[in-house]
Design an enzyme around this catalytic site. Structure first.
Site, PDB file in Angstrom:
ATOM      1  N   TYR A 141      38.984  23.897  47.071  1.00 35.77           N
ATOM      2  CA  TYR A 141      39.578  23.612  46.073  1.00 35.77           C
ATOM      3  C   TYR A 141      40.818  22.802  46.029  1.00 35.77           C
ATOM      4  O   TYR A 141      41.347  22.148  45.313  1.00 35.77           O
ATOM      5  CB  TYR A 141      39.784  24.682  44.946  1.00 35.77           C
ATOM      6  CG  TYR A 141      38.470  25.523  44.468  1.00 35.77           C
ATOM      7  CD1 TYR A 141      37.156  25.017  44.776  1.00 35.77           C
ATOM      8  CD2 TYR A 141      38.598  26.628  43.647  1.00 35.77           C
ATOM      9  CE1 TYR A 141      35.878  25.524  44.430  1.00 35.77           C
ATOM     10  CE2 TYR A 141      37.524  27.064  43.169  1.00 35.77           C
ATOM     11  CZ  TYR A 141      36.185  26.706  43.577  1.00 35.77           C
ATOM     12  OH  TYR A 141      35.240  27.366  43.072  1.00 35.77           O
ATOM     13  N   LYS A 190      29.425  31.908  55.688  1.00 35.40           N
ATOM     14  CA  LYS A 190      28.274  31.141  55.956  1.00 35.40           C
ATOM     15  C   LYS A 190      28.395  30.741  57.413  1.00 35.40           C
ATOM     16  O   LYS A 190      28.492  29.516  57.722  1.00 35.40           O
ATOM     17  CB  LYS A 190      28.067  30.181  54.890  1.00 35.40           C
ATOM     18  CG  LYS A 190      26.738  29.355  54.977  1.00 35.40           C
ATOM     19  CD  LYS A 190      25.702  29.940  54.270  1.00 35.40           C
ATOM     20  CE  LYS A 190      24.431  29.272  54.526  1.00 35.40           C
ATOM     21  NZ  LYS A 190      23.375  30.149  54.231  1.00 35.40           N
ATOM     22  N   ASP A 222      24.397  33.539  50.820  1.00 41.27           N
ATOM     23  CA  ASP A 222      23.058  33.679  50.230  1.00 41.27           C
ATOM     24  C   ASP A 222      22.553  35.250  50.065  1.00 41.27           C
ATOM     25  O   ASP A 222      22.223  35.708  48.870  1.00 41.27           O
ATOM     26  CB  ASP A 222      22.300  32.786  50.882  1.00 41.27           C
ATOM     27  CG  ASP A 222      22.365  32.807  52.229  1.00 41.27           C
ATOM     28  OD1 ASP A 222      22.994  33.225  52.743  1.00 41.27           O
ATOM     29  OD2 ASP A 222      21.191  32.042  52.853  1.00 41.27           O
ATOM     30  N   ASP A 246      34.783  32.504  44.216  1.00 36.25           N
ATOM     31  CA  ASP A 246      34.815  32.259  42.678  1.00 36.25           C
ATOM     32  C   ASP A 246      33.269  32.596  42.063  1.00 36.25           C
ATOM     33  O   ASP A 246      33.083  33.336  40.963  1.00 36.25           O
ATOM     34  CB  ASP A 246      34.859  30.699  42.619  1.00 36.25           C
ATOM     35  CG  ASP A 246      35.227  30.293  41.324  1.00 36.25           C
ATOM     36  OD1 ASP A 246      35.348  30.980  40.217  1.00 36.25           O
ATOM     37  OD2 ASP A 246      35.373  28.913  41.039  1.00 36.25           O
ATOM     38  N   ASP A 250      32.241  36.371  39.772  1.00 38.63           N
ATOM     39  CA  ASP A 250      31.706  36.018  38.578  1.00 38.63           C
ATOM     40  C   ASP A 250      30.303  36.886  38.300  1.00 38.63           C
ATOM     41  O   ASP A 250      30.086  37.702  37.329  1.00 38.63           O
ATOM     42  CB  ASP A 250      31.349  34.695  38.094  1.00 38.63           C
ATOM     43  CG  ASP A 250      32.532  34.031  37.337  1.00 38.63           C
ATOM     44  OD1 ASP A 250      33.700  34.797  37.218  1.00 38.63           O
ATOM     45  OD2 ASP A 250      32.409  32.930  36.511  1.00 38.63           O
TER      46      ASP A 250
END
Ligand code: NAD
Length: 357
Positions: A141, A190, A222, A246, A250
């Site tokens: 970001y 990851k 994942d 992020d 959620d």
């Protein structure tokens, strides 16, 4: 005297913030904590007045305050302004200017609301109480981004870059929170594919030696996304980089039922922070006295706990919310048969009244 900058923002932000302040005033009287609140514009309302979602006058006040309370920002009126002036870019600048690198998002299912969860009761287990610690000021970001014309058309990139200082400071927050809870920390990365994730894994694994009581587990993102739905109660504290955090925070929040129930804190090195509900400005219900103010009220609790370290007062807020739910009061988003439906103001009044008891 604690100086608190209040940024009610747009949509339901001002309505829910009013309830948060009501509860904090009750806390102030009950526990003799002196708090001074100063309101500033942020988001769409600031674009209207200053053509800037995070104007210098607001930034100066936030930098000088002990803590910042934020309602919610944005809405359809400002959807088409240029990217650098969007309400979201104001949020990123607010976080960056305060160096609020550690985002704490508790996903706690109130036992009274178990049937609101999107997951079956038998999968949820006895209780669901996960703390996601997301790195907030680095990664893709904030890394270099750009575009260039290539022989295969336009190409675009966002650089996901981390250094060990950034990884260590947020991981330290996560280890310490894990130490105060159940001594269980999951690093989500990851590392089978991404070099930045390999640096996270090496750094956090090394740090784990300083926290022998905390059991560290590393999990690919994942798999973590799947495990959160398959067996959420295996998690206690999760630490992860900005983009993964992020998405996963959620996902974790949805396990608990409603957006209207979930608070967050974004902290810097000194424990100073921004405290805000995770929901947006909900323009579809703004001004109707139906928004659930509990996420904002719990965010005020997190401010007392993490910024001011007044645990007794923070717990009083958490207990007050629980007591009001026990008595059967519900806002529209969490309404269930045979419960008593109340509006935004009434919910604020009920929780404030519990504080005085
Ligand atoms: P949203 O969170 O505002 O709303 C999603 C849905 O949840 C809506 O149906 C809404 O009515 C409901 N909802 C949200 N909060 C609620 C509450 N407290 N009580 C009851 N119901 C509630 O997300 P959205 O609709 O995608 O976004 C609306 C605006 O908010 C957009 O402009 C978006 O950019 C902005 N936004 C801001 C923030 C922030 O300020 N941190 C976060 C997310 C979205």
């Amino acid at each position: 005297m604690k100086k608190i900058v209040v940024l009610p923002g747009d949509g339901i932000g001002p309505e829910t913030m009013k309830q948060g302040l009501k509860v904090l005033r009750a806390i102030s009287e009950k526990y003799s904590v002196e708090m001074e609140f100063e309101e500033y514009l942020m988001g769409g309302c600031a674009i209207d007045k200053y053509d800037n979602p995070y104007p210098p006058v607001t930034e100066k006040a936030c930098l000088e305050a002990d803590s910042v309370l934020l309602g919610a920002v944005g809405g359809p009126k400002w959807d088409n302004v240029e990217a650098s002036k969007r309400a979201e870019s104001g949020l990123l600048r607010l976080r960056k200017s305060l160096n609020a690198f550690a985002n704490l998002r508790p996903a706690k299912l109130q036992p009274q609301l178990i049937s609101s969860s999107s997951i079956k009761e038998e999968v949820l287990g006895e209780s669901l109480d996960i703390m996601v610690v997301r790195e907030l000021t680095g990664g893709a970001y904030f890394g270099e981004k750009g575009r260039r014309e290539t022989e295969n058309g336009m190409s675009a990139w966002d650089l996901m870059i981390y250094n060990t200082v950034e990884i260590k400071r947020v991981s330290r927050v996560a280890f310490e929170i894990a130490g105060l809870r159940n001594n269980k920390l999951t690093l989500v990365d990851k590392a089978n594919v991404l070099e930045s994730s390999r640096l996270w894994r090496e750094t956090v694994t090394e740090m784990a030696k300083e926290y022998p009581d905390v059991m560290l587990n590393c999990m690919y993102v994942d798999n973590a996304a799947m495990q959160l739905i398959r067996n959420p109660s295996q998690f206690d504290v999760i630490v992860t980089e900005n983009l993964f955090g992020d998405i996963l925070s959620d996902e974790a929040s949805m396990l608990t039922g409603s957006l209207g129930m979930l608070p967050s804190a974004s902290l810097n090195e000194n424990g100073k922070g921004i405290f805000e509900p995770i929901h947006g400005s909900a323009p579809d219900i703004a001004g109707k006295n139906i928004a659930n103010p509990i996420a904002t009220i719990l965010s005020c609790g997190m401010m007392l706990q993490y910024s001011f370290k007044i645990n007794e007062a923070a717990n009083k807020i958490y207990d007050a919310v629980s007591n009001v739910l026990d008595k059967g009061y519900r806002c529209a988003d969490i309404m269930m048969p045979s419960m008593i439906r109340v509006g935004t103001e009434e919910m604020g009044d009920l929780i404030a009244a519990e504080i005085y008891k």
